[in-house]
Design a protein around this motif. Structure first.
Motif, mmCIF file in Angstrom:
data_model
loop_
_atom_site.group_PDB
_atom_site.id
_atom_site.type_symbol
_atom_site.label_atom_id
_atom_site.label_comp_id
_atom_site.label_asym_id
_atom_site.label_seq_id
_atom_site.Cartn_x
_atom_site.Cartn_y
_atom_site.Cartn_z
ATOM 1 N N ARG A 328 -11.217 2.574 9.014
ATOM 2 C CA ARG A 328 -11.318 4.114 9.259
ATOM 3 C C ARG A 328 -10.351 5.084 8.154
ATOM 4 N NH1 ARG A 328 -11.364 4.651 15.478
ATOM 5 N NH2 ARG A 328 -12.430 6.678 14.854
ATOM 6 N N VAL A 329 -9.152 4.221 7.821
ATOM 7 C CA VAL A 329 -8.472 5.005 6.701
ATOM 8 C C VAL A 329 -8.634 4.306 5.529
ATOM 9 C CG1 VAL A 329 -6.090 5.509 6.170
ATOM 10 C CG2 VAL A 329 -6.683 6.041 8.648
ATOM 11 N N VAL A 330 -8.887 4.844 4.269
ATOM 12 C CA VAL A 330 -8.811 4.101 3.134
ATOM 13 C C VAL A 330 -7.415 4.372 2.282
ATOM 14 C CG1 VAL A 330 -10.455 3.989 1.088
ATOM 15 C CG2 VAL A 330 -11.276 4.459 3.382
ATOM 16 N N VAL A 331 -6.977 3.350 1.707
ATOM 17 C CA VAL A 331 -5.941 3.640 0.937
ATOM 18 C C VAL A 331 -6.068 2.980 -0.516
ATOM 19 C CG1 VAL A 331 -4.230 3.646 2.810
ATOM 20 C CG2 VAL A 331 -4.619 1.533 1.579
ATOM 21 N N GLY A 332 -6.892 2.061 -0.805
ATOM 22 C CA GLY A 332 -6.933 1.674 -2.080
ATOM 23 C C GLY A 332 -7.322 2.651 -3.236
ATOM 24 N N PRO A 333 -8.019 3.618 -3.028
ATOM 25 C CA PRO A 333 -8.484 4.523 -4.132
ATOM 26 C C PRO A 333 -7.144 5.457 -4.434
ATOM 27 C CG PRO A 333 -10.192 4.644 -2.698
ATOM 28 C CD PRO A 333 -9.337 3.820 -1.916
ATOM 29 N N LEU A 334 -6.141 5.550 -3.513
ATOM 30 C CA LEU A 334 -5.069 6.141 -3.722
ATOM 31 C C LEU A 334 -3.994 5.496 -5.068
ATOM 32 C CD1 LEU A 334 -3.790 6.958 0.088
ATOM 33 C CD2 LEU A 334 -5.405 8.280 -1.725
ATOM 34 N N VAL A 335 -4.235 4.227 -4.985
ATOM 35 C CA VAL A 335 -3.413 3.372 -6.041
ATOM 36 C C VAL A 335 -3.872 3.654 -7.586
ATOM 37 C CG1 VAL A 335 -2.711 1.200 -6.955
ATOM 38 C CG2 VAL A 335 -2.717 1.762 -4.535
ATOM 39 N N THR A 336 -3.042 4.233 -8.488
ATOM 40 C CA THR A 336 -3.695 4.622 -9.668
ATOM 41 C C THR A 336 -2.701 3.571 -10.793
ATOM 42 O OG1 THR A 336 -1.670 6.363 -9.658
ATOM 43 C CG2 THR A 336 -3.827 6.953 -9.251
ATOM 44 N N HIS A 337 -1.603 3.123 -10.424
ATOM 45 C CA HIS A 337 -0.712 2.399 -11.344
ATOM 46 C C HIS A 337 -0.153 1.152 -10.538
ATOM 47 C CE1 HIS A 337 -1.140 5.998 -13.484
ATOM 48 N NE2 HIS A 337 -1.004 5.392 -14.561
ATOM 49 N N GLN A 338 0.011 0.024 -11.197
ATOM 50 C CA GLN A 338 0.854 -1.076 -10.730
ATOM 51 C C GLN A 338 1.735 -1.689 -11.801
ATOM 52 O OE1 GLN A 338 -0.173 -5.600 -9.219
ATOM 53 N NE2 GLN A 338 -0.989 -3.810 -7.772
ATOM 54 N N PHE A 339 3.021 -2.070 -11.483
ATOM 55 C CA PHE A 339 4.013 -2.518 -12.460
ATOM 56 C C PHE A 339 4.766 -3.628 -11.866
ATOM 57 C CE2 PHE A 339 3.493 1.971 -13.462
ATOM 58 C CZ PHE A 339 3.381 1.984 -15.050
ATOM 59 N N ASN A 340 5.147 -4.527 -12.677
ATOM 60 C CA ASN A 340 5.895 -5.851 -12.388
ATOM 61 C C ASN A 340 7.430 -5.043 -12.028
ATOM 62 O OD1 ASN A 340 4.012 -7.798 -12.400
ATOM 63 N ND2 ASN A 340 4.527 -8.113 -14.574
ATOM 64 N N ILE A 341 8.150 -5.675 -11.247
ATOM 65 C CA ILE A 341 9.647 -5.206 -10.825
ATOM 66 C C ILE A 341 10.321 -4.874 -12.007
ATOM 67 C CG2 ILE A 341 10.381 -7.466 -10.178
ATOM 68 C CD1 ILE A 341 12.229 -6.002 -8.209
ATOM 69 N N ASP A 342 10.132 -5.571 -12.938
ATOM 70 C CA ASP A 342 10.933 -5.503 -14.314
ATOM 71 C C ASP A 342 10.659 -4.310 -14.827
ATOM 72 O OD1 ASP A 342 12.409 -8.205 -13.943
ATOM 73 O OD2 ASP A 342 10.741 -9.185 -14.868
ATOM 74 N N ASP A 343 9.411 -3.763 -14.640
ATOM 75 C CA ASP A 343 9.202 -2.559 -15.399
ATOM 76 C C ASP A 343 9.323 -1.270 -14.656
ATOM 77 O OD1 ASP A 343 8.447 -3.969 -17.787
ATOM 78 O OD2 ASP A 343 6.700 -4.690 -16.988
ATOM 79 N N ALA A 344 10.103 -1.502 -13.310
ATOM 80 C CA ALA A 344 10.086 -0.479 -12.510
ATOM 81 C C ALA A 344 10.321 0.904 -13.097
ATOM 82 C CB ALA A 344 10.974 -0.778 -11.363
ATOM 83 N N ALA A 345 11.198 0.920 -14.268
ATOM 84 C CA ALA A 345 11.556 2.316 -14.794
ATOM 85 C C ALA A 345 10.173 2.973 -15.387
ATOM 86 C CB ALA A 345 12.445 1.950 -15.684
ATOM 87 N N GLU A 346 9.502 2.047 -15.905
ATOM 88 C CA GLU A 346 8.133 2.645 -16.434
ATOM 89 C C GLU A 346 7.216 3.307 -15.297
ATOM 90 O OE1 GLU A 346 7.153 3.051 -19.392
ATOM 91 O OE2 GLU A 346 9.071 2.554 -19.979
ATOM 92 N N GLY A 347 7.101 2.873 -13.993
ATOM 93 C CA GLY A 347 6.671 3.257 -12.864
ATOM 94 C C GLY A 347 7.166 4.685 -12.506
#
Length: 389
Positions: A328-347
């Motif tokens: 009833r609530v959709v959140v998948g399309p809200l995600v545009t990027h995923q980074f590993n924790i080591d690359d958090a600064a890039e996020g």
């Protein structure tokens, strides 16, 4: 463990720090995913430098002047200088597997998949979270979507504060993560939802997720035509801004005796005369709901009786995930990027980039690939620090 920290005013670093110790009414969690709150977290990052920050927020100069008068210029300069090197924990939305449970917590077990929130829980490989800020992840909810429980409960509390009713027109100013979720939840309440944002891609996403119409700030006046001249019964401001423009536009769009709800980080400045003539009701929506900032609730595990407080922080988080699991609530399309924790600064750079089309940015942890093993985790209390030669 690795933890994402803000160093000084604008730098994002990933450092090795000791694992937190288990405390009464808390659990230790090994996160698999966490969600960067693009509004709250980036508000503490001053990419333009100190001069620009003071220009945008001249009240800081008043604070510094007051400190000079009370503490003297030398001590004030020393304290301001220290700000450039201090570390701050970032993050408060994640999901993972429970590793350890304090004996005072009796309804959560090691190995259980949970979502968590709370100030200071942070983007880290081990999280200490209060029991009342932890909820089980229901079946049907992907673990990488469970971190939305925190921001979802913020949106849900705003809609509850707004007291949205069947047939009402609700305008949502700001279609970031919280605004998108507010729009979906208001529609579930039976409202006609009109989203307002500067970015075409966010307007289009809101339409795809159920908003009845979307306008830009320049075309927002069309809302009156849509409502036959009345205006919106309720306007929810979910924008983050350094000016009062979103609030002033909300007042303009609001119907006579309408409701304004502030959930975003914006200066709240309204002309008294217009507020008076329209007899506007103004509400502030605070965090995830009742329990927010109450140490007895968040850290000491004292819940509010459900008969007296139906929707607490914890119950809002659980209900939001139930709605996600039910589709009833959709959140998948809200995600545009995923980074590993080591690359958090890039996020964070992705979020802060002027031309970025990012919305929800997820950080991924090694636990995501080893969930069963995470339950056998043993905290490290020390970190070896090597002195450079």
């Amino acid at each position: 463990m690795k933890q994402v920290l803000r160093k000084g005013l604008k730098d994002i670093v990933v450092e090795e720090v000791p694992d937190p110790s288990l405390q009464p009414h808390h659990v230790l969690i090994r996160p698999a995913y966490s969600l960067i709150s693009s509004g709250t977290e980036t508000a503490s990052l001053h990419q333009e430098g100190v001069v620009a920050e003071l220009r945008h927020n001249p009240s800081h100069l008043q604070k510094i002047a007051g400190a000079v008068r009370s503490a003297g210029p030398a001590r004030t300069f020393s304290e301001v200088k220290a700000k450039f090197g201090e570390y701050a924990v970032l993050g408060y939305s994640g999901a993972g597997v429970v590793a350890q449970v304090h004996p005072t917590v009796t309804d959560i077990e090691p190995g259980q998949l949970v979502a968590f929130g709370g100030e200071g829980s942070g983007h880290s490989e081990t999280v200490l979270a209060g029991r009342n800020l932890v909820v089980p992840v229901p079946e049907g909810v992907p673990l990488d979507q469970a971190p939305f429980a925190t921001l979802g409960s913020i949106a849900m509390h705003a809609v509850r504060i707004a007291n949205v009713g069947l047939g009402e027109t609700v305008a949502v100013i700001g279609l970031g993560i919280v605004g998108q979720l507010v729009a979906q939840l208001a529609r579930l309440q039976g409202a006609t939802v009109i989203g307002i944002d500067l970015r075409p891609e966010r307007m289009e996403l809101a339409r795809r997720l159920g908003a009845d119409a979307c306008l830009t700030p320049e075309t927002a006046g069309e809302l009156r035509t849509m409502t036959r001249g009345r205006g919106a019964d309720c306007v929810i401001v979910a924008a983050a801004a350094k000016s009062s423009a979103p609030c002033l536009q909300a007042l303009d769009l609001c119907a006579d005796r309408g409701r304004l709800v502030i959930v975003g980080a914006v200066p709240v400045e309204f002309p008294w005369h217009e507020m008076y003539l329209k007899e506007i009701q103004l509400f502030m929506s605070r965090a995830y709901g009742p329990g927010s900032y109450d140490e007895e609730y968040e850290k000491k595990g004292k819940d509010y009786p459900i008969s007296y407080v139906r929707w607490t922080e914890n119950r809002n988080m659980a209900e939001f995930l139930r709605l996600v699991g039910a589709g009833r609530v959709v959140v998948g399309p809200l995600v545009t990027h995923q980074f590993n924790i080591d690359d958090a600064a890039e996020g964070y750079k992705t979020i802060m980039a002027p031309g970025s089309r990012s919305l929800a940015v997820i950080l991924r942890y090694p636990t995501a690939d080893a969930l069963p093993a995470a339950a056998a985790f043993v905290p490290r209390k020390r970190v070896d620090v090597r002195t450079p030669r």
